[in-house]
Structures are given as C-alpha cells and as structure tokens.
Design an enzyme around this catalytic site. Structure first.
Site, PDB file in Angstrom:
ATOM      1  N   CYS A   1      -9.533  66.491  25.503  1.00 12.92           N
ATOM      2  CA  CYS A   1     -10.213  67.478  26.245  1.00 12.92           C
ATOM      3  C   CYS A   1     -11.133  68.097  25.312  1.00 12.92           C
ATOM      4  CB  CYS A   1      -9.416  68.521  26.787  1.00 12.92           C
ATOM      5  SG  CYS A   1      -7.910  67.662  27.657  1.00 12.92           S
TER       6      CYS A   1
ATOM      7  N   ARG B   1     -15.986  64.534  25.879  1.00 14.77           N
ATOM      8  CA  ARG B   1     -14.549  64.197  25.517  1.00 14.77           C
ATOM      9  C   ARG B   1     -13.485  64.022  26.970  1.00 14.77           C
ATOM     10  NH1 ARG B   1     -13.556  66.017  20.216  1.00 14.77           N
ATOM     11  NH2 ARG B   1     -11.369  66.376  20.759  1.00 14.77           N
TER      12      ARG B   1
ATOM     13  N   TRP C   1      -9.813  65.878  30.264  1.00 17.54           N
ATOM     14  CA  TRP C   1      -9.471  64.474  30.603  1.00 17.54           C
ATOM     15  C   TRP C   1      -8.200  64.464  30.684  1.00 17.54           C
ATOM     16  CZ3 TRP C   1      -6.447  60.510  28.569  1.00 17.54           C
ATOM     17  CH2 TRP C   1      -6.644  59.035  29.092  1.00 17.54           C
TER      18      TRP C   1
ATOM     19  N   ASN D   1      -5.844  70.959  24.054  1.00 15.16           N
ATOM     20  CA  ASN D   1      -6.126  69.497  23.816  1.00 15.16           C
ATOM     21  C   ASN D   1      -5.187  68.693  23.355  1.00 15.16           C
ATOM     22  OD1 ASN D   1      -7.329  66.924  23.435  1.00 15.16           O
ATOM     23  ND2 ASN D   1      -8.367  67.317  21.533  1.00 15.16           N
ATOM     24  N   GLY D   2      -4.477  67.697  23.926  1.00 15.04           N
ATOM     25  CA  GLY D   2      -3.411  66.882  23.318  1.00 15.04           C
ATOM     26  C   GLY D   2      -2.316  66.758  24.465  1.00 15.04           C
TER      27      GLY D   2
ATOM     28  N   GLU E   1     -16.906  41.758  23.811  1.00 19.12           N
ATOM     29  CA  GLU E   1     -17.708  43.030  23.823  1.00 19.12           C
ATOM     30  C   GLU E   1     -18.464  43.314  25.163  1.00 19.12           C
ATOM     31  OE1 GLU E   1     -17.739  45.938  22.851  1.00 19.12           O
ATOM     32  OE2 GLU E   1     -19.587  46.872  22.575  1.00 19.12           O
TER      33      GLU E   1
ATOM     34  N   LYS F   1     -18.465  46.044  27.899  1.00 17.84           N
ATOM     35  CA  LYS F   1     -19.352  47.215  28.128  1.00 17.84           C
ATOM     36  C   LYS F   1     -19.817  47.082  29.577  1.00 17.84           C
ATOM     37  CE  LYS F   1     -19.793  48.830  25.424  1.00 17.84           C
ATOM     38  NZ  LYS F   1     -19.304  49.172  23.970  1.00 17.84           N
TER      39      LYS F   1
ATOM     40  N   GLU G   1     -16.711  48.452  31.728  1.00 14.92           N
ATOM     41  CA  GLU G   1     -16.507  49.840  31.441  1.00 14.92           C
ATOM     42  C   GLU G   1     -17.550  50.984  32.223  1.00 14.92           C
ATOM     43  OE1 GLU G   1     -16.287  52.349  27.439  1.00 14.92           O
ATOM     44  OE2 GLU G   1     -17.558  50.632  27.387  1.00 14.92           O
TER      45      GLU G   1
ATOM     46  N   HIS H   1      -8.679  25.779  29.240  1.00 15.98           N
ATOM     47  CA  HIS H   1      -7.179  25.891  29.297  1.00 15.98           C
ATOM     48  C   HIS H   1      -6.733  27.044  30.383  1.00 15.98           C
ATOM     49  CE1 HIS H   1      -6.882  23.466  25.610  1.00 15.98           C
ATOM     50  NE2 HIS H   1      -8.022  24.243  25.175  1.00 15.98           N
TER      51      HIS H   1
ATOM     52  N   LYS I   1     -14.968  59.926  25.738  1.00 12.65           N
ATOM     53  CA  LYS I   1     -15.596  59.271  24.389  1.00 12.65           C
ATOM     54  C   LYS I   1     -14.490  59.139  23.560  1.00 12.65           C
ATOM     55  CE  LYS I   1     -19.021  57.779  21.885  1.00 12.65           C
ATOM     56  NZ  LYS I   1     -19.082  56.478  21.999  1.00 12.65           N
TER      57      LYS I   1
END
Ligand code: M6R
Length: 607
Positions: free
Chosen positions: A2, A27, A74, A98-99, A479, A483, A486, A502, A602
């Site tokens: 956060c 964040r 968050w 935050n945490g 990647e 991208k 996301e 396979h 982020k």
C-alpha cells in the site's frame, strides 16, 4: 503493498496528502483515505476504489488540519470496501499500514477480551487498538506506540496519529520501506521518496526496525533496540517532473517511448569511454570468481533473468540457474559457497526477492542487485549493485525497466566473458558497438506502433492468444503473454516453440492468434517449421521478425512486424517493444486501465 503519506506542518495538509497519495497510487488502488487532527480530534474520510473517489468524498464532506496521514490500499485481509479502508481508528489513535501483521488474530482476540470492538476485517486495525490499549493503561504517546510496535510480527511500514490534539507523527518500519522528508517548517513521511518529491528531496531512509517521532521541525529515530540513532539525510534523485505523463495518454505509452533514452543512459554507465570495454565495478570480482550464478526475481524481472541465462552461459561458460523468488525462498536450495546470486528487480522492494536475497546473504554467498530504484532495500543490502537507469516506472506493466534489465544483463555477460578471458578485447568491442545501436534500433521498433495498433482488434476479439519463440526468444514469448494478460485480462500463454507438439498444439483452432517471435538467428528456421505446423492447423500467425527473416513469413503470416536487423545481443531487447505495443493497443481497444490493471500493484511488498 500500500502507499503511505504523512505530513506535520504549519499549513493545511489535506491537498498535499492527496497529491502524495496520487503519486503512490501505483502501489495499490483498492481504496484510499486520510485522517487529520483538526482541533476537535481526529477526523477521517475514506472511499473504496481509486483516489478520485476519495477526492469526491472530500469535496462532499471537507476536512483539513495541519497534521495528517493518508493511505492507498492494495487489499490483503478484508475486501476492498470503505469499511476496510485505512486510516483505521481506535479512540484517539489513527494509523495507516503497509504490509501484513502476521499475529493479528492473537492480538485481536486479546484486545477483544479487553473490550475493544473491531470495525473491519483487516489485519491492520489491531495496530490502532493496541496503541489505544497502552494509552488507556497510562503510557505516554511514544511509549504506547513503541509498546505496540514491539508486539507486531510480520512486515510493516506504519504511520500513526496518537492523541487527538497532537502535531506529531509516529512512524516505524520493519520489512516495508519508509522515508522521512525534511521541508521548510514541515516534515513528511512516505512509502518512498517519489511520493514526497514535489514537497522535498531531503530525505532520511528508516532502516529495518527503526521507529521515529516526527515533529514539525525535527525527527527522533530509534533503532530496533530502542536506542536513539542518527540516520543520514540524503538528497533523493527522483524529480517530480519525471513522474508526469507529459503529452502521452498513459504512463505505459510514455514509458514505452522512453526506452531509447533509458537504454542510452543505462549502456553509458557500463562502457568505459576510453577503452570501450565493460565497466564492472564491484560486481567484477563477484562475477569473475563465481563457479555458478543463480538469478532470482519475480514476474517480468524473472523473464529478464531467463534471457540473461542464455547470454551468460553462452558467452562466459558459467552455469546459470534462474529461480522465481517465491519458490527459491521456501525450498532448501543447494547453494554454492563460490556462487554469486543475482537479484533483479525494478522496485528493489519485492518482498519475495528481498527475502531470497537475505537468505543468500545469510548463507555467505556474494549478492548482486540489478535494480532500478536506487534507494531501495535490495540496492542497499546486496554486496554490489548494477543500476538500470530507466528512471521512475509508474505504469504497473514493466516496459522500460525490462529492456534496461536486459541491457545490464548483456553487459554483465560480456563483462564476465572478458574477465574470464573467454572473449578477446576485439570481440567484446564488436558486441558493445552492437549494443550501442540500441537507442536507434528501439526507436525503429517503436515506429511499428501503427502496425501493432492495427493488429490489436484481432487480439482483443480472440478467445486466447499464444506467443512462441526459441532460445532467447522463448522468455520473450512468456513476457509477451504476461504483458497481454496483465493489462487486457485476456487469456494468453507463452511457449517454447519446440514444446508445442508436446501438448499445447491441441489448443490451436481455426483463427487462434499466435505471435511468433523469430528474428533471424541460428534457430529461426526451426521456429518457422513450428509456425508451419500451427498455420496448417488454422492458427492466425502474427510474426515478429527482422528484414532478413521477413521472407520466411511472407505467405504464411497474416501480419508480419518487421524490425530492423539486430546485431549481437540486441535482438531480445528490441523485440520486446512490439510485444509491449501489442498489449498496450489491445488494452486501449478494450478500454482497460493499462496503467493500473485490476488486482495488481506496481510493487509487491507482501509475499
Ligand atoms: O519490482 P520488481 O521488478 O521486483 O517487480 C517484479 C514483478 O512484480 C513485476 O515485474 C511484474 O511482473 C510486472 N507488473 C510485469 O509487468
């Protein structure tokens, strides 16, 4: 992960608290809130969702004061609604956190037995109640705050208003970053220096276990033993203007366009202008003597490590393992005492990467950070740092940080090959000359944007999209898929082209878009064969290649994105750009918020 801001001032703070929050919105953006001391005690305003909702709430029911705290969330414990939004309050205490407080259930039970009634489902609310609990037992404000902090287990950066008439902020950090900023007649706390950049660049970084009492003109810091300590005041390098969108619609768009400059800056830091050979600094010895390298990271940074593995092994002959930080830290990895561990991270604060780094430090391994955020925990705690000079990256999707990481990994591979005598000076110089063309090559790659924009509706309509590649283009395929999913929320998968037969080829149906990343290299023809196999089964091919490779895709691909010829190690760096552009324009087509995609943040500072 956060974001926290606090201001104690001789002027009203509300506007700047919100401004600081906006800079921290990267964040987390599940809810936001502020609390100020306004002469009648502590008053709060909170709102679910983005900060704009908090601004509306503040317009409808204004509050202000000269001391306050603010938070953008968050969510970890408890749904992202107004009730669970910070600041949390108990009596004359308000806190932002935050945490994760790991022992919150035990503390909550204990406090409930003492008559405390909880209003939220969060772990954080216990902090406010615990401070109030100690105040009720006659402790002074600082003692109550410190007694609370002593009992917290887990990770936290927190700021508190204690006592409802005070011009004081209380702050503490353990596992999550927190800075104190020095202004004129006012002081600040923030999750990072970037949040405080419009107000001050003079900052002090709290260290692990530190707590602080912040008043209008002074700060008093204690270390984890409770002893008063002095921490250096530094000038933060982040300028406020670097975090504006400028003429771009989105940070992601701006950051894609910033890659030529970011790469030029980054490359210049690793090339000796006199000899044209790599500058390895403190990392030289660590990498020269390593019998093995383990490269550890998360997400996109992990994929840059995966490209680095191909380069380092091929050029220096040193065995490289790559590991996802959240896996590495919880198994019992067989570490080599003579090995070096590389930690790759844009933020330098990713909880799992940080924990993996501390694990390796404790095991006595040499540790190197490839880090974008200069003052971050990983940058400060590794034995040596190789900075990526991408500048602040605000968009949640990593773009310029990824290509800058690749540039540093390319230079590390060359540096290792040079130090070990595997490549001559001349061979190294040829590689470096090729890498020096990156600004020009990436500018040309950005020019494919019109074509990427035209392809976007195809991806936007598809049920799922595949990305394939071989060798260094395999991590690029992963990647490209990361991208896309996301920021568009569309299913996408990346595969090693040789793996399709396979199993995954069963997913190909008529019209399934497959992005084939195959610039000309010794593996291109093999990838082309794999492309033939899926084209024969109805796949719609979108090829990313170079001028020399284009003819292979002419009559097979629906769209061919032609990049300039990419010498030496430049291929994966330049090829990343059309992948970013495809994702960006698909998100634009769908109307998703690519700078702040749902459920993401982020910097992932919780495990
Ligand atoms: O700050 P870090 O580089 O350690 O972050 C690692 C990942 O969280 C990050 O790369 C993430 O995967 C990006 N959002 C992808 O675009």
């Amino acid at each position: 992960m956060c974001g926290i801001v606090g201001i104690v001032s001789n002027k009203p703070v509300r506007g700047r608290l919100v401004e600081g929050l906006i800079r921290l919105e990267y964040r987390g953006y599940d809810s936001a809130g502020i609390a100020v001391v306004n002469g009648q005690g502590i008053v709060r305003r909170r709102a679910p969702g983005k900060i704009i909702n908090l601004q509306t709430e503040l317009d409808n029911a204004p509050i202000d004061g000269t001391c306050g705290i603010a938070h953008t969330r968050w969510a970890t414990h408890g749904r992202p609604n107004k009730e669970n939004a910070h600041p949390h309050q108990s009596g004359s205490v308000a806190i932002v956190h935050n945490g994760i407080i790991e022992n919150f259930k035990i503390l909550r039970q204990e406090l409930a037995q003492n008559g405390h009634v909880f209003a939220t489902q969060t772990d954080s609310e216990v902090i406010a109640h615990l401070i109030q609990f100690y105040l009720d037992r006659g402790m002074d404000e600082e003692a109550a705050f410190l007694a609370c902090v002593e009992r917290l287990e887990g990770a936290y950066a927190l700021a508190a208003l204690v006592g409802d008439a005070n011009q004081t902020l209380y702050a503490a950090r353990h596992g999550s970053p927190l800075v104190v900023g020095f202004g004129e007649g006012e002081m600040f706390v923030g999750s990072d220096a970037f949040a405080l950049a419009p107000f001050t660049k003079r900052v002090l970084y709290l260290e692990e276990g530190d707590s602080a009492v912040v008043k209008i003109d002074a700060v008093q810091v204690r270390d984890q033993t409770g002893a008063l300590v002095t921490r250096d005041i530094q000038t933060a390098s982040i300028s406020a203007v670097m975090a504006e969108k400028g003429n771009y619609r989105h940070f992601m768009e701006k950051e894609i366009h910033e890659q030529p400059e970011a790469l030029a800056r980054t490359m210049a830091a690793y090339i000796d202008p006199d000899s044209d050979l790599p500058i390895m600094g403190d990392t030289g010895l660590l990498l020269k003597n390593a019998d093995r390298v383990v490269a550890i990271a998360c997400g996109t940074a992990y994929l840059s490590a995966s490209v680095g593995k191909y380069w380092i092994e091929a050029l220096s002959g040193v065995h490289v393992e790559t590991d996802i930080a959240s896996e590495f830290r919880y198994r019992t990895p067989a570490l080599s005492k003579n090995g070096t561990a590389l930690f790759i991270s844009q933020s330098g604060e990713t909880a799992d990467t940080l924990a993996a780094m501390r694990y390796c430090n404790r095991a006595g391994m040499g540790t190197v950070g490839i880090i974008n955020a200069e003052e971050s925990s990983i940058a400060r705690e590794t034995d040596a740092v190789m900075r990526t000079l991408a500048g602040p990256e605000i968009g949640v999707a990593s773009t310029k940080a990824f290509t800058a990481q690749l540039a540093v990994l390319a230079m590390s591979a060359l540096g290792m090959a040079h130090l070990r005598g595997r490549l001559s000076d001349e061979e190294i110089k040829t590689h470096i000359q090729a890498l020096e063309t990156l600004p020009e090559l990436t500018r040309k790659a950005i020019a494919t944007k019109t074509q990427c924009e035209a392809i976007a509706p195809v991806l936007a309509k598809a049920r799922q999209t595949f990305f394939i590649g071989r060798g260094v283009y395999y991590p690029l395929a992963l990647e490209g898929a990361l991208k896309l999913k996301e920021i568009t929320y569309l299913p996408a998968e990346g595969y090693a082209a040789g793996e399709l037969k396979h199993g995954p080829i069963a997913l190909i149906e008529d019209g399934t878009p497959v992005v084939v990343i195959a610039p000309s290299d010794p593996l291109m023809e093999k990838t082309v064969s794999n492309m033939e196999e899926i084209a024969a089964r109805g796949a719609k091919i979108i090829a990313i290649t170079d001028t020399a490779g284009a003819e292979y895709f002419e009559d097979r691909a629906e769209h061919t994105i032609i990049l300039p010829d990419m010498p030496g190690l430049t291929g994966p760096i330049v090829s990343a750009i059309p992948l970013q552009l495809l994702a960006y324009y698909t998100a634009l087509e769908l109307g998703t918020n690519m700078d702040q995609p749902r459920n993401l943040a982020k910097s992932v500072t919780v495990e």
